[in-house]
Design a protein around this motif. Structure first.
Motif, mmCIF file in Angstrom:
data_model
loop_
_atom_site.group_PDB
_atom_site.id
_atom_site.type_symbol
_atom_site.label_atom_id
_atom_site.label_comp_id
_atom_site.label_asym_id
_atom_site.label_seq_id
_atom_site.Cartn_x
_atom_site.Cartn_y
_atom_site.Cartn_z
ATOM 1 N N PRO A 86 0.792 -1.174 -0.033
ATOM 2 C CA PRO A 86 0.073 0.144 -0.024
ATOM 3 C C PRO A 86 0.763 1.131 -0.021
ATOM 4 O O PRO A 86 0.644 2.129 -0.741
ATOM 5 C CB PRO A 86 -0.708 -0.173 1.409
ATOM 6 N N GLN A 87 1.929 1.233 0.617
ATOM 7 C CA GLN A 87 2.999 2.267 0.670
ATOM 8 C C GLN A 87 3.385 2.758 -0.698
ATOM 9 O O GLN A 87 3.512 3.872 -1.013
ATOM 10 C CB GLN A 87 4.034 1.927 1.585
ATOM 11 N N LYS A 113 1.797 1.747 -3.688
ATOM 12 C CA LYS A 113 0.746 2.281 -4.114
ATOM 13 C C LYS A 113 0.526 3.745 -4.019
ATOM 14 O O LYS A 113 0.242 4.601 -5.120
ATOM 15 C CB LYS A 113 -0.597 1.530 -4.274
ATOM 16 N N ALA A 114 0.638 4.253 -2.925
ATOM 17 C CA ALA A 114 0.589 5.422 -2.319
ATOM 18 C C ALA A 114 1.533 6.489 -3.342
ATOM 19 O O ALA A 114 1.337 7.749 -3.650
ATOM 20 C CB ALA A 114 0.350 5.932 -0.847
ATOM 21 N N VAL A 115 2.596 6.098 -3.079
ATOM 22 C CA VAL A 115 3.524 6.970 -3.643
ATOM 23 C C VAL A 115 3.518 6.875 -5.293
ATOM 24 O O VAL A 115 3.891 7.824 -5.908
ATOM 25 C CB VAL A 115 5.000 6.226 -3.313
ATOM 26 N N GLY A 135 0.781 6.879 -6.746
ATOM 27 C CA GLY A 135 -0.298 8.071 -7.014
ATOM 28 C C GLY A 135 0.393 9.286 -7.140
ATOM 29 O O GLY A 135 -0.003 10.207 -7.831
ATOM 30 N N GLY A 136 1.047 9.351 -5.984
ATOM 31 C CA GLY A 136 2.156 10.799 -5.653
ATOM 32 C C GLY A 136 2.856 11.282 -6.896
ATOM 33 O O GLY A 136 2.702 12.235 -7.555
#
Lengths: 81, 81
Positions: free
Chosen positions: A18-19, A21-23, A25-26
Motif C-alpha cells: 500500500p505504501q 501504491k500511495a507513492v 499515485g503521488g
C-alpha cells in the motif's frame, strides 16, 4: 575486524504494497507517468565486529531472521562489503 | 522498454538515526553484541517505461529529488538494472 553488512528487506512480490501504491499515485500527480510501479522496503546497514567475512555474514543473517525481517510478509538479502 | 530502478535512501551520516539506535538496542538484547551500529533507510524499486537506460536514470533521479528523498536529512543513490 569491522565489516559493513547491507540488508535489503522488501515486501513479498505476491503481496500488496500500500505504501508503494500511495507513492505511485503521488508520482503520477507530479506528472511522472512513465513510472509504472513502485515497491518500498527497508535498507539496513550494520557495522559488525567479526573475525571473517563468513562470520559477519552469519551474524547479519541471524539479525535479519530474528529481528529485522518478518519472513511471513518480507524477503531479505544480505551483502557484506 | 521497461527498466527497474533501485533507489537507496539513507539518513545523512552526521544525523542521529533514532530508529537505528532502537534496533541496535533490540539486537543487543537478543545477545548480538558484535553488531556495533545500525542505520536504517528506505529501499525503493521503480518500474519505468523509458527509451533508454539514460532516460530511465533521469526519471528515477527526478522522482527521488521531487518526492522520495528529503535532501535536508537524507542522501540517495540510484541504480538502473
Amino acid at each position: 575486524m569491522n565489516y559493513t553488512a547491507q540488508i535489503k528487506v522488501m515486501p513479498l512480490k505476491d503481496l500488496l504494497d500500500p505504501q508503494g501504491k500511495a507513492v505511485l499515485g503521488g508520482l503520477h500527480n507530479l506528472g511522472m507517468k512513465p513510472i509504472a510501479d513502485v515497491r518500498i522496503g527497508k535498507h539496513i546497514d550494520l557495522q559488525i565486529n567479526a573475525e571473517s567475512k563468513e562470520e559477519a555474514l552469519q551474524i547479519a543473517t541471524e539479525a535479519a531472521t530474528k529481528l529485522l525481517a518478518n519472513q511471513v510478509m518480507e524477503i531479505f538479502e544480505v551483502a557484506i562489503l
